[in-house]
Write an enzyme that holds these catalytic residues in place. Structure first.
Site, PDB file in Angstrom:
ATOM      1  N   LYS A 144      -3.294  -7.088 -10.359  1.00 35.27           N
ATOM      2  CA  LYS A 144      -4.181  -6.573  -9.307  1.00 35.27           C
ATOM      3  C   LYS A 144      -5.205  -5.647  -9.953  1.00 35.27           C
ATOM      4  O   LYS A 144      -4.826  -4.699 -10.654  1.00 35.27           O
ATOM      5  CB  LYS A 144      -3.348  -5.810  -8.272  1.00 35.27           C
ATOM      6  CG  LYS A 144      -4.154  -4.978  -7.277  1.00 35.27           C
ATOM      7  CD  LYS A 144      -4.537  -5.802  -6.064  1.00 35.27           C
ATOM      8  CE  LYS A 144      -5.457  -5.035  -5.121  1.00 35.27           C
ATOM      9  NZ  LYS A 144      -4.907  -3.854  -4.520  1.00 35.27           N
ATOM     10  N   CYS A 167      -5.315   1.166  -8.855  1.00 30.75           N
ATOM     11  CA  CYS A 167      -5.157   2.447  -8.158  1.00 30.75           C
ATOM     12  C   CYS A 167      -6.209   3.454  -8.627  1.00 30.75           C
ATOM     13  O   CYS A 167      -6.351   3.695  -9.825  1.00 30.75           O
ATOM     14  CB  CYS A 167      -3.754   2.998  -8.394  1.00 30.75           C
ATOM     15  SG  CYS A 167      -3.511   4.572  -7.586  1.00 30.75           S
ATOM     16  N   GLY A 179     -10.483  -7.157   0.030  1.00 32.15           N
ATOM     17  CA  GLY A 179     -11.383  -6.075   0.415  1.00 32.15           C
ATOM     18  C   GLY A 179     -12.127  -6.375   1.690  1.00 32.15           C
ATOM     19  O   GLY A 179     -12.839  -7.373   1.798  1.00 32.15           O
ATOM     20  N   MET A 221       0.839  -1.185   0.000  1.00 28.82           N
ATOM     21  CA  MET A 221       0.000   0.000   0.000  1.00 28.82           C
ATOM     22  C   MET A 221       0.886   1.250   0.000  1.00 28.82           C
ATOM     23  O   MET A 221       1.708   1.417   0.890  1.00 28.82           O
ATOM     24  CB  MET A 221      -0.915  -0.041   1.230  1.00 28.82           C
ATOM     25  CG  MET A 221      -1.983  -1.129   1.105  1.00 28.82           C
ATOM     26  SD  MET A 221      -2.756  -1.562   2.657  1.00 28.82           S
ATOM     27  CE  MET A 221      -3.488  -0.030   3.144  1.00 28.82           C
ATOM     28  N   GLU A 222       0.641   2.086  -1.007  1.00 26.33           N
ATOM     29  CA  GLU A 222       1.506   3.237  -1.191  1.00 26.33           C
ATOM     30  C   GLU A 222       1.479   4.159   0.028  1.00 26.33           C
ATOM     31  O   GLU A 222       0.407   4.486   0.543  1.00 26.33           O
ATOM     32  CB  GLU A 222       1.071   4.028  -2.429  1.00 26.33           C
ATOM     33  CG  GLU A 222       2.125   5.009  -2.869  1.00 26.33           C
ATOM     34  CD  GLU A 222       1.544   6.252  -3.499  1.00 26.33           C
ATOM     35  OE1 GLU A 222       0.321   6.439  -3.459  1.00 26.33           O
ATOM     36  OE2 GLU A 222       2.336   7.051  -4.011  1.00 26.33           O
ATOM     37  N   GLY A 228      -5.144  -5.770   3.346  1.00 27.21           N
ATOM     38  CA  GLY A 228      -4.438  -4.498   3.342  1.00 27.21           C
ATOM     39  C   GLY A 228      -4.595  -3.782   4.670  1.00 27.21           C
ATOM     40  O   GLY A 228      -3.852  -4.012   5.632  1.00 27.21           O
ATOM     41  N   ARG A 229      -5.648  -2.944   4.758  1.00 29.84           N
ATOM     42  CA  ARG A 229      -5.803  -2.080   5.933  1.00 29.84           C
ATOM     43  C   ARG A 229      -5.937  -2.868   7.223  1.00 29.84           C
ATOM     44  O   ARG A 229      -5.489  -2.420   8.280  1.00 29.84           O
ATOM     45  CB  ARG A 229      -7.032  -1.178   5.728  1.00 29.84           C
ATOM     46  CG  ARG A 229      -6.844  -0.148   4.622  1.00 29.84           C
ATOM     47  CD  ARG A 229      -8.156   0.471   4.210  1.00 29.84           C
ATOM     48  NE  ARG A 229      -9.066  -0.527   3.660  1.00 29.84           N
ATOM     49  CZ  ARG A 229     -10.347  -0.320   3.394  1.00 29.84           C
ATOM     50  NH1 ARG A 229     -10.860   0.875   3.627  1.00 29.84           N
ATOM     51  NH2 ARG A 229     -11.101  -1.281   2.891  1.00 29.84           N
ATOM     52  N   GLN A 274       5.713  -4.352  -7.331  1.00 28.90           N
ATOM     53  CA  GLN A 274       4.492  -3.945  -8.034  1.00 28.90           C
ATOM     54  C   GLN A 274       4.770  -2.769  -8.970  1.00 28.90           C
ATOM     55  O   GLN A 274       5.298  -1.738  -8.545  1.00 28.90           O
ATOM     56  CB  GLN A 274       3.385  -3.559  -7.050  1.00 28.90           C
ATOM     57  CG  GLN A 274       2.060  -3.360  -7.784  1.00 28.90           C
ATOM     58  CD  GLN A 274       0.913  -2.965  -6.884  1.00 28.90           C
ATOM     59  OE1 GLN A 274       0.867  -1.844  -6.394  1.00 28.90           O
ATOM     60  NE2 GLN A 274      -0.022  -3.876  -6.665  1.00 28.90           N
TER      61      GLN A 274
HETATM   62  C1  LIG Z   1      -3.442   4.221   1.612  1.00 24.37           C
HETATM   63  C2  LIG Z   1      -3.624   3.093   0.642  1.00 24.37           C
HETATM   64  C3  LIG Z   1      -2.634   2.835  -0.278  1.00 24.37           C
HETATM   65  C4  LIG Z   1      -2.773   1.776  -1.195  1.00 24.37           C
HETATM   66  N1  LIG Z   1      -1.768   1.519  -2.073  1.00 24.37           N
HETATM   67  C5  LIG Z   1      -1.870   0.444  -2.900  1.00 24.37           C
HETATM   68  C6  LIG Z   1      -0.786   0.079  -3.768  1.00 24.37           C
HETATM   69  O1  LIG Z   1       0.271   0.734  -3.817  1.00 24.37           O
HETATM   70  N2  LIG Z   1      -0.959  -1.018  -4.539  1.00 24.37           N
HETATM   71  C7  LIG Z   1      -2.106  -1.779  -4.516  1.00 24.37           C
HETATM   72  O2  LIG Z   1      -2.213  -2.779  -5.225  1.00 24.37           O
HETATM   73  N3  LIG Z   1      -3.129  -1.444  -3.717  1.00 24.37           N
HETATM   74  C8  LIG Z   1      -3.025  -0.377  -2.909  1.00 24.37           C
HETATM   75  N4  LIG Z   1      -4.078  -0.068  -2.078  1.00 24.37           N
HETATM   76  C9  LIG Z   1      -5.308  -0.893  -2.107  1.00 24.37           C
HETATM   77  C10 LIG Z   1      -5.160  -2.109  -1.182  1.00 24.37           C
HETATM   78  O3  LIG Z   1      -4.156  -2.952  -1.673  1.00 24.37           O
HETATM   79  C11 LIG Z   1      -6.461  -2.911  -1.130  1.00 24.37           C
HETATM   80  O4  LIG Z   1      -6.789  -3.354  -2.415  1.00 24.37           O
HETATM   81  C12 LIG Z   1      -7.625  -2.112  -0.556  1.00 24.37           C
HETATM   82  O5  LIG Z   1      -7.232  -1.315   0.536  1.00 24.37           O
HETATM   83  C13 LIG Z   1      -8.760  -3.056  -0.122  1.00 24.37           C
HETATM   84  O6  LIG Z   1      -8.278  -4.047   0.740  1.00 24.37           O
HETATM   85  P1  LIG Z   1      -8.389  -3.912   2.357  1.00 24.37           P
HETATM   86  O7  LIG Z   1      -9.846  -3.715   2.671  1.00 24.37           O
HETATM   87  O8  LIG Z   1      -7.830  -5.211   2.861  1.00 24.37           O
HETATM   88  O9  LIG Z   1      -7.576  -2.721   2.745  1.00 24.37           O
HETATM   89  C14 LIG Z   1      -3.954   0.987  -1.178  1.00 24.37           C
HETATM   90  C15 LIG Z   1      -4.956   1.254  -0.239  1.00 24.37           C
HETATM   91  C16 LIG Z   1      -4.813   2.294   0.666  1.00 24.37           C
HETATM   92  C17 LIG Z   1      -5.914   2.556   1.658  1.00 24.37           C
END
Ligand SMILES: Cc1cc2nc3c(=O)[nH]c(=O)nc-3n(C[C@H](O)[C@H](O)[C@H](O)COP(=O)(O)O)c2cc1C
Length: 339
Positions: free
Chosen positions: A132, A91, A193, A1-2, A216-217, A61
């Site tokens: 992705k 993204c 998600g 996650m960026e 992710g989060r 990535q």
């Molecule tokens: C702050 C932030 C940065 C993210 N950066 C990326 C990224 O660089 N590459 C990516 O594939 N997904 C990125 N995502 C998306 C997450 O990988 C993920 O698909 C999304 O948050 C949903 O999953 P979660 O509910 O488990 O967080 C980012 C999400 C957030 C909130």
């Protein structure tokens, strides 16, 4: 996650267990292939066999729409030691989509297919190339055409975040559509998600039929979550220990400050380290009362030493313990020889 899961975070969460692999923050590819220095800076694990210190493989990535530049960048990453490549078509950021990157490609499955095919052709067969995506840009039914295109291009698996770009992060994630998309292809689909608890994984698995998941989060808010999700354990039966209390959270945060400041690969300047500390604590605050109270204490503090002192002194009665670590003394974290 960026801006979130940098190499320090990947190292710390990787050590806790529960991850089969992790993914770097996206690296944007425009009109030139990525340079060696950019790749090494953002993915320092390339210097250690493409793995975190606890051995978790890190996928590099890439985000972009130019097939040849994406392919050359992937080849460069592999030459430096990348064990796998992931291609970001999810993204939702306007500045990224405006430059024809990320989720913008979901509008044109044939262009997405050309990018994936170019990277797959260029990278040796033993190196996985995954994709992705979100469900679509506006229409969630676009996912069906997109997964077929990515599979035709030779991707090894597809991670689907169950929302469109238009939906951004609005809950809930549409797990049912991830399952329907998985039925259209033969390659593995990784469901993603809104997995914030072991019980979410159980429901996500039942609804999608998937057997691989990306978190992710949830991992950032609950550092104890991933080890509890790891199959073949039955996540629902794993008790409440994954909900870390304040002592474990504080210990992890102090360790984060320590590594981000003292590790010679990072030596993050004080202001940036303070911002990252607040960012992680704010994420924890969304799910944990004492973290919320601690965040309120440090949110306006402008100096790292004061924030560290405040965290060290912030205590909470009746909080469950969990793992804790020895971290260098406060003065070492702040040290005058550091930026
Ligand atoms: C702050 C932030 C940065 C993210 N950066 C990326 C990224 O660089 N590459 C990516 O594939 N997904 C990125 N995502 C998306 C997450 O990988 C993920 O698909 C999304 O948050 C949903 O999953 P979660 O509910 O488990 O967080 C980012 C999400 C957030 C909130």
């Amino acid at each position: 996650m960026e801006g979130v899961s940098d190499a320090v975070v990947r190292g710390l969460l990787g050590e806790l267990g529960g991850m089969d692999f992790c993914v770097s923050e996206f690296l944007r590819v425009t009109h030139h292939p990525l340079s060696v220095s950019t790749l090494r800076k953002h993915v320092p694990e390339l210097e250690t066999g493409g793995r975190t210190r606890s051995g978790v493989p890190v996928q590099v990535q890439l985000l972009g729409s130019h097939p040849e530049m994406m392919a050359l960048s992937a080849v460069q990453a592999v030459a430096l030691g990348a064990l796998a490549i992931d291609l970001n078509f999810g993204c939702p950021a306007r500045r990224v989509n405006g430059h024809d990157g990320g989720a913008a490609l979901l509008k044109c499955p044939d262009r997405l297919e050309r990018v994936v095919a170019a990277v797959r052709r260029a990278v040796p067969g033993g190196i996985p190339v995954s994709t992705k995506i979100r469900l679509g840009f506006e229409d969630p039914d676009d996912v069906f055409e997109v997964v077929v295109a990515a599979e035709a291009a030779g991707t090894d698996w597809i991670t689907i975040h169950g929302r469109t770009k238009k939906q951004m992060y609005r809950p809930p994630a549409d797990w049912a559509r991830i399952g329907s998309a998985a039925n259209r292809v033969k390659i593995p689909i990784v469901a993603n998600g809104d997995i914030f608890a072991p019980s979410d994984l159980v429901r996500c698995r039942a609804i999608t039929g998937c057997s691989a998941f990306m978190v992710g989060r949830g991992a950032f808010r609950h550092p104890g979550l991933l080890p509890r999700l790891h199959l073949p354990h039955e996540p629902a039966a794993s008790g409440a220990g994954w909900r870390w209390g304040w002592p474990a959270r504080r210990s992890l945060l102090l360790r984060f400050v320590s590594e981000t400041r003292l590790d010679p690969r990072f030596r993050t300047p004080e202001r940036a380290a303070l911002a990252r500390l607040k960012q992680w604590l704010r994420a924890m605050a969304e799910v944990h009362g004492p973290s919320r109270a601690a965040f309120d204490v440090i949110k306006r503090i402008q100096r790292l030493d004061e924030a560290v002192d405040a965290l060290v002194n912030f205590s909470c009665a009746h909080e469950p313990t969990g793992p804790t670590w020895d971290v260098p003394a406060r003065d070492a974290l702040i040290g005058s020889s550091l930026p």
